[in-house]
Design a protein around this motif. Structure first.
Motif, short mmCIF file in Angstrom:
data_model
loop_
_atom_site.label_atom_id
_atom_site.label_comp_id
_atom_site.label_asym_id
_atom_site.label_seq_id
_atom_site.Cartn_x
_atom_site.Cartn_y
_atom_site.Cartn_z
N CYS A 165 -6.61 -2.80 1.97
CA CYS A 165 -6.78 -1.80 2.12
C CYS A 165 -7.42 -1.22 0.49
N HIS B 128 0.04 -4.58 5.96
CA HIS B 128 -1.40 -4.39 5.90
C HIS B 128 -2.56 -4.26 5.23
N THR C 225 0.78 3.26 1.89
CA THR C 225 0.61 3.89 3.20
C THR C 225 2.08 3.46 3.56
N CYS D 272 0.49 -1.26 0.03
CA CYS D 272 -0.45 0.01 0.33
C CYS D 272 0.60 1.60 -0.15
ZN LIG Z 1 -3.32 0.84 2.82
#
Ligand SMILES: [Zn+2]
Ligand SMILES: [Zn+2]
Length: 335
Positions: free
Chosen positions: A151, A64, A44, A42
């Protein structure tokens, strides 16, 4: 087991991730131990590796968007069996008692904790997850395609809901940036009869958008061919906020999907906000968002664009994301 940890947050060229050998984690009370079969990358994770998000716990494994098989149950776990497929997402814990938690906004809980930030995530052969925050996964998808749903998919779904397209279906949606999250949210919108205009700098992403059924695809700073009822900003580029606001019709909403955004330039009230346009952010998600989206994915087979990397090449996957060399989602596969 093989795992990656954020060693020294900094630019991706300085190799902030380090590959380490660690013991397999033992599940604490209430947790599942999961053998990872697919772990998506991701944006992030990139923000964590580069230090845009300050570390909360040193030497944590990112990751995640994790799919795996339950291999052990911590004390007190009920409702799960070894061998079942489980999904692990960003939200990992909330207090359950504050005003946010009790009004259905647990994503805003001040005590919320996150996979890959407060606890080790899925850039590893095994990880753990509180059973109350693990997801059941829909049938009909390989693990590699399920991982990005956890996600990219869930956040895109929440952003689409918060963008408030006209009730009753239809409407005109602008999608700014077209990575993993955007390509999934676009498919949800299209399935709901929305006309989607994709605006992104990547020619390959524009091609994918048209292939999926977008009504139009153009450069990120271009005007869409019609005024928008709603827009979602997926690109982490604050400079696109005034561009997207100016593209909204009266009463339209711009939702910003990312956890990190470069600075927003000054806005002009008349040009960008008047006529009841709304600008709002999207912060993580609730478990209800996750369950709703995964149920949707079970009813409606999403086409998930993935690029597989061996787990041992996690640093390369992150570098490719940083350099915009990816279309769709990178997914790490343990050997
Ligand atoms: Zn994410
Ligand atoms: Zn709370």
């Amino acid at each position: 087991m093989l795992a990656w940890q954020v060693e020294r947050p900094g630019p991706i060229a300085t190799q902030p991730l380090r590959r380490v050998d660690r013991p397999v984690p033992v599940p604490a009370p209430g947790e599942l131990q999961v053998r990872v079969t697919a772990s998506a990358v991701c944006r992030t994770d990139l923000h964590l590796a580069e230090g845009d998000l300050a570390p909360r716990r040193p030497l944590t494994s990112p990751g995640h968007e994790v799919v795996g098989a339950v291999t052990a149950l911590g004390p007190g776990v009920t409702g799960w069996e070894p061998g079942q497929r489980a999904g692990i997402a960003w939200l990992r814990g909330t207090c359950g008692t504050c005003g946010y938690c009790t009004r259905g906004a647990e994503n805003l809980c001040r005590q919320s904790t996150y996979t890959g930030w407060d606890a080790d995530g899925g850039y590893a052969e095994y990880c753990t997850v509180p059973a109350a925050y693990a997801y059941r996964l829909p049938d009909g998808y390989p693990d590699t395609e399920l991982a990005p749903l956890l996600c990219a998919g869930i956040i895109g779904y929440r952003a689409l809901r918060l963008a408030q397209l006209p009730a009753g279906g239809g409407g005109r949606l602008g999608v700014y940036g077209f990575g993993a999250s955007a390509h999934l949210a676009t498919q949800v919108a299209l399935a709901e009869g929305v006309s989607v205009h994709v605006l992104t700098r990547s020619p390959a992403a524009r091609e994918l958008a048209l292939h999926l059924g977008a009504a139009s695809a153009g450069p990120a700073d271009a005007a869409p061919p019609e005024p928008l009822d709603a827009a979602i900003l997926f690109a982490p580029a604050g400079g696109l906020v005034p561009v997207a606001l100016a593209a909204l019709d009266r009463g339209g909403t711009l939702a910003i999907a990312g956890i990190h955004l470069s600075d927003v330039p000054p806005l002009t009230y008349q040009e960008h906000l008047f006529y009841e346009r709304t600008l709002r952010s999207v912060t993580a998600n609730t478990r209800a968002d996750g369950r709703d989206f995964l149920a949707f994915a079970g009813r409606h087979r999403l086409r998930v664009s993935v690029t597989e990397y061996p787990l041992a090449a996690a640093d390369r996957a992150l570098a490719d994301l940083a350099a915009d060399r990816l279309t769709g989602a990178a997914v790490l596969i343990p050997g």
